[in-house]
Motif scaffolding. Sequence first.
Motif, PDB file in Angstrom:
ATOM      1  N   ARG A 293      30.128  41.857  45.773  1.00 30.00           N
ATOM      2  CA  ARG A 293      29.356  42.225  44.594  1.00 30.00           C
ATOM      3  C   ARG A 293      28.876  41.000  43.815  1.00 30.00           C
ATOM      4  O   ARG A 293      28.089  41.120  42.883  1.00 30.00           O
ATOM      5  N   ARG A 294      29.373  39.823  44.206  1.00 28.22           N
ATOM      6  CA  ARG A 294      29.010  38.596  43.506  1.00 28.22           C
ATOM      7  C   ARG A 294      28.783  37.488  44.526  1.00 28.22           C
ATOM      8  O   ARG A 294      29.228  37.564  45.668  1.00 28.22           O
TER       9      ARG A 294
ATOM     10  N   GLU B  10      37.974  43.944  37.173  1.00 29.64           N
ATOM     11  CA  GLU B  10      36.578  44.069  36.760  1.00 29.64           C
ATOM     12  C   GLU B  10      36.398  43.695  35.295  1.00 29.64           C
ATOM     13  O   GLU B  10      35.378  43.113  34.913  1.00 29.64           O
TER      14      GLU B  10
ATOM     15  N   ASP C 125      42.219  47.349  39.848  1.00 30.29           N
ATOM     16  CA  ASP C 125      40.804  47.021  39.969  1.00 30.29           C
ATOM     17  C   ASP C 125      40.125  47.019  38.608  1.00 30.29           C
ATOM     18  O   ASP C 125      39.209  46.217  38.364  1.00 30.29           O
ATOM     19  N   SER C 126      40.543  47.905  37.720  1.00 26.62           N
ATOM     20  CA  SER C 126      39.900  47.967  36.398  1.00 26.62           C
ATOM     21  C   SER C 126      40.163  46.695  35.611  1.00 26.62           C
ATOM     22  O   SER C 126      39.253  46.180  34.927  1.00 26.62           O
TER      23      SER C 126
ATOM     24  N   TRP D 101      36.243  39.942  35.221  1.00 23.10           N
ATOM     25  CA  TRP D 101      34.921  39.474  35.646  1.00 23.10           C
ATOM     26  C   TRP D 101      33.882  39.734  34.552  1.00 23.10           C
ATOM     27  O   TRP D 101      33.020  38.881  34.281  1.00 23.10           O
ATOM     28  N   ALA D 102      33.951  40.885  33.915  1.00 18.68           N
ATOM     29  CA  ALA D 102      32.993  41.203  32.855  1.00 18.68           C
ATOM     30  C   ALA D 102      33.109  40.213  31.708  1.00 18.68           C
ATOM     31  O   ALA D 102      32.097  39.845  31.089  1.00 18.68           O
TER      32      ALA D 102
END
Length: 540
Positions: free
Chosen positions: A360-361, A7, A3-4, A10-11
């Motif tokens: 979340r998006r 993310e 998951d990190s 995505w960041a």
Amino acid sequence: MSDSKLEAAWARIESLAAAPEAKTIRALFKADPDRFANFSQRGAGLLLDRSKTSVSPEVQAALLDLAVAADVEGKRALMASGGIANPTERRAVLHMALRSQLPEAPEACAEARATLERMREFTEAVHRGELRGATNQRFDTVLNIGIGGSDLGPVMVGRALWRAGDPMRPIHLGNVDGHGWETVLPMLDPRRTLVLVSSKTFTTQETMANAHLVKRWMEASVGPAGALQHFVALSTNLKATAAFGIADDHVFPFHDWVGGRFSLWSAIGLSLALSLGWDRFQALLDGAAAMDSHFLETPMDQNLPILLALTEVWHVNGLGLNRRAVLPYDERLRRLPAHLQQLEMESLGKRVTVAGAPVRRATGPVVFGEPGTSAQHSFMQLVHQGPKPVPVDFILIARPDHRHIENHRILLANGLAQSEALLTGRNAEEVVADMRAAGADEETIARLVPHKIFPGDRPSVTILMPHLDPFTLGALIALYEHKVFTLGALWNINPFDQWGVELGKVLATPLVRELEAGVPGADHDGSTAGLLAELLRLQG
């Protein structure tokens, strides 16, 4: 992938999107004279040009990293192997088995081939005149009764490919509105009409209401027993089809691993086989199979469906552009935007993840469209000069199937000009120069300049097809199907369920009874109760 890392991917997209140059497209062409070649890819006979977007090489690399982090390739392999790709309904997703050989799903492929062989035999028997109506006349018209995926796909393909001289004329009845029936009724001769009732459960309210209406019409002409010679069911509910009066050998099933909006390749496509002929229906399947092979085997940086999906992620999640227009520059593709509305919005309009947590998006954008050049005289004003860009899919066909070459040149020129205008725009200096050259006075120029400025830098992709035939149309539809799968994988949502359509169906049932009885129920909100009472008053 953790998951990190997902993310972080995505960041990175969000960071690139926040940069001032993220919305600039013209500068990318100045920096890279070969941008068209670098951002155009080919597959299954189609060319996809993404150069007129603000996806830079750096953005493309970040998007591909996102696809790796989201495990698009792993999820793709799961789907192709017959794994549970639709977790909420605990189903496989194997519409590819209807047209392709999937080595890891041999049972599904064998079942699909068996159904297709039955469809072929039935189609050819009808065309040879071995299967006839109650009055011994040959069938020359096929009426398909369905709704949603049992209607939109067959309607779109039928209107795109049917031509005078094909084996049977296709007519479609989708909406439960009786005006739809009244519109097609003058086109039908009950003695020569073969009726397909397309409903997996054989309980779909709108479809069954229309089926019973058509059955009564047929019975009035050829009698109750004779009418049943004219009916075929595309369904898995043999008990319900038997109760309707349809013999089992006139029932063609399809499996729960075929979603409605992905089903035109299955028994739901029988109206296409009957109207176009089996060879052309097979060519449709072959075109989709070619895109399947491209999707399953091509590296992600050259993979048309994956790149198209990643471009949409950039627009929706990076730039906040939650609408997309689809403009096919071919009148035969008039119903393609409607088919894509269902395919994409029913699949991707989700507010929770696969695990049931709130997303979340942003997920699926609004899809709309019309054929060019008609669209240029309606909503394209907003696309060119509205305050927020609207990405566009332009679909161009190089060679027409008519002899009116000048018309086709004008059509293609307009499609190219629209995408070029969205890219380049027109600034104040250019507007002033044009108006002075046309002899406008300075007061008029000053007054009109703000209204004539086109901002430009507005994104579009172009899909170029050599011609429109069953093979290329099959590839085009499959391109969008695999784009939908990829977006589901990237957004971590399930694109293969559609719970959002259920509640309205449930609430409609008691309302039908209340309208029939002329007595409103007590369990409605104030607005619905008031509207129901007013409708009953107006009908009374």
